[in-house]
Design a protein around this motif. Sequence first.
Motif, PDB file in Angstrom:
ATOM      1  N   HIS A 115       0.903  -1.226  -0.088  1.00 26.15           N
ATOM      2  CA  HIS A 115      -0.014  -0.067  -0.016  1.00 26.15           C
ATOM      3  C   HIS A 115       0.668   1.489   0.090  1.00 26.15           C
ATOM      4  O   HIS A 115       0.348   2.372   0.297  1.00 26.15           O
TER       5      HIS A 115
ATOM      6  N   ARG B 257      -2.635  -8.146  -4.605  1.00 27.16           N
ATOM      7  CA  ARG B 257      -3.926  -7.589  -4.818  1.00 27.16           C
ATOM      8  C   ARG B 257      -3.911  -6.918  -6.321  1.00 27.16           C
ATOM      9  O   ARG B 257      -3.104  -6.200  -6.722  1.00 27.16           O
TER      10      ARG B 257
ATOM     11  N   ASP C  64      -6.415  -4.345  -7.761  1.00 28.25           N
ATOM     12  CA  ASP C  64      -7.597  -3.444  -7.431  1.00 28.25           C
ATOM     13  C   ASP C  64      -8.560  -2.847  -8.427  1.00 28.25           C
ATOM     14  O   ASP C  64      -9.571  -2.181  -8.180  1.00 28.25           O
ATOM     15  N   GLY C  65      -7.951  -3.249  -9.429  1.00 30.14           N
ATOM     16  CA  GLY C  65      -8.551  -2.623 -10.804  1.00 30.14           C
ATOM     17  C   GLY C  65      -7.709  -2.628 -12.166  1.00 30.14           C
ATOM     18  O   GLY C  65      -6.738  -3.485 -11.897  1.00 30.14           O
TER      19      GLY C  65
ATOM     20  N   ASN D 220      -3.654  -2.091 -11.941  1.00 35.85           N
ATOM     21  CA  ASN D 220      -3.487  -1.347 -10.706  1.00 35.85           C
ATOM     22  C   ASN D 220      -3.352  -2.602  -9.715  1.00 35.85           C
ATOM     23  O   ASN D 220      -4.166  -3.394  -9.375  1.00 35.85           O
TER      24      ASN D 220
ATOM     25  N   ASP E 229      -1.081  -4.394  -6.294  1.00 34.96           N
ATOM     26  CA  ASP E 229      -0.476  -3.984  -4.663  1.00 34.96           C
ATOM     27  C   ASP E 229       0.461  -5.268  -4.520  1.00 34.96           C
ATOM     28  O   ASP E 229      -0.273  -6.289  -4.364  1.00 34.96           O
TER      29      ASP E 229
ATOM     30  N   HIS F  82      -4.838  -9.358   4.324  1.00 33.66           N
ATOM     31  CA  HIS F  82      -4.871  -9.793   3.077  1.00 33.66           C
ATOM     32  C   HIS F  82      -6.207 -10.529   2.812  1.00 33.66           C
ATOM     33  O   HIS F  82      -6.405 -11.750   3.694  1.00 33.66           O
TER      34      HIS F  82
ATOM     35  N   GLN G 255     -11.077 -12.548  -3.554  1.00 37.58           N
ATOM     36  CA  GLN G 255     -10.910 -11.202  -4.371  1.00 37.58           C
ATOM     37  C   GLN G 255     -11.984 -11.453  -5.598  1.00 37.58           C
ATOM     38  O   GLN G 255     -12.664 -10.497  -6.150  1.00 37.58           O
TER      39      GLN G 255
ATOM     40  N   LYS H  29     -15.960  -9.609  -6.334  1.00 40.99           N
ATOM     41  CA  LYS H  29     -16.300  -9.027  -7.662  1.00 40.99           C
ATOM     42  C   LYS H  29     -17.012  -9.546  -8.456  1.00 40.99           C
ATOM     43  O   LYS H  29     -17.350  -9.319  -9.717  1.00 40.99           O
TER      44      LYS H  29
ATOM     45  N   GLU I 118     -16.918  -4.673   1.411  1.00 43.17           N
ATOM     46  CA  GLU I 118     -15.852  -3.959   0.574  1.00 43.17           C
ATOM     47  C   GLU I 118     -14.370  -4.576   1.272  1.00 43.17           C
ATOM     48  O   GLU I 118     -14.469  -5.004   2.572  1.00 43.17           O
ATOM     49  N   ASN I 119     -13.386  -4.498   0.585  1.00 40.38           N
ATOM     50  CA  ASN I 119     -12.172  -4.874   1.084  1.00 40.38           C
ATOM     51  C   ASN I 119     -11.775  -3.631   1.971  1.00 40.38           C
ATOM     52  O   ASN I 119     -11.392  -2.450   1.594  1.00 40.38           O
TER      53      ASN I 119
ATOM     54  N   ASP J  67      -7.671  -1.284   3.763  1.00 39.67           N
ATOM     55  CA  ASP J  67      -6.962   0.001   3.678  1.00 39.67           C
ATOM     56  C   ASP J  67      -7.454   0.952   4.868  1.00 39.67           C
ATOM     57  O   ASP J  67      -6.549   1.565   5.390  1.00 39.67           O
TER      58      ASP J  67
END
Length: 336
Positions: free
Chosen positions: A52, A135, A137-138, A141, A143, A264, A270, A274, A322-323, A326
């Motif tokens: 992150h 991860r 994330d999009g 994108n 991590d 995680h 994940q 989605k 949601e994740n 963060d």
Amino acid sequence: MKYGIIGAGAMGYRYGVMLQKNAGVDVDFIDTWEPNVEKVREQGGVSVARDHKNRRIIPINIFYPEEYSGHPDVWIIFKKQMQLAEELDRDNAAGIFHDDQYVFSAMNGMGHFEKIAKYFPKNHIICGTAMIATRMDGPANVDFMGAEGTEVMHMARYTNEKPDEKTKAIADDFKKAKLNPIFADDWMEMCMSKVVFNAVTNTLCTMFEMQMGQFIEYEGVRAMARQLFDEAYDACERAGIYLIPTRQQQVDSVITVSQEYKYHYPSMYQDFSKGRPTEVDYINGYIAKIGREHDYICRTHEFVVHEVHMAEMMRKYHKPQENVADNNIQKEGVRQ
């Protein structure tokens, strides 16, 4: 050597970027998810953070199969199990596979090497596992989870022969990339050891929408893990598959790995969060299949396969959480 990554997702980016950055080799990425390809081209590369932090754009070369004219020495394949057959058919039709190429894959679950063997000689296939959390994330994108140097991976030839010169050269590049490769003698024992581990952490965290650190807060985790591991080991041993860790070592690793990656969400969750199909049939379902083929019923594994599919069905009634990793990082002031 030159590498081509088939599947520019979380792990495909992880391997490709680390090879490009740390080993200094040429890497091309092949992907069929249009938002991902177009985002890379729009922003000039893939957006990468580690734990992150320090997010930046890493320039990469990305192509659709039909527009690719390169000739990598090695393909690295990271696709979801249920997407792999269609992907390989499309890549083959595009003419990007060649007889002299080697191929490596460390995908979750089982069943992919049989599909890969339709397009490559068996002695050119290198099987792998990776205890590496990432991860996505999009589009474009990712991590990378865990401090650099903590990556752990294993590799073995699909024929179980000793590493040839090409395989050794691939391992050398992985070592330079700081992926920390370790050779194993038997690919099935190596891969099933990872599948059995994932059959606990991935599946149970998904069913209860939990981060790995939340999972091990429950005092019954060791007993739950032991029940699933005992069934898996019993099934594998009946099939003549002897896993690398002992049963107790597997139980202990659930705790240590979950502590390392406590914020995680495993890759299965994940996908689940989605709205995508999970790979439970290729993990717990594969263990159950081995059992039934050898007159042993893995009742717990068969039950949790149904439970995950039921959870998938329930997504039409409520949205997965949601994740929140963060937010937890910001509150506790610790790395992810």
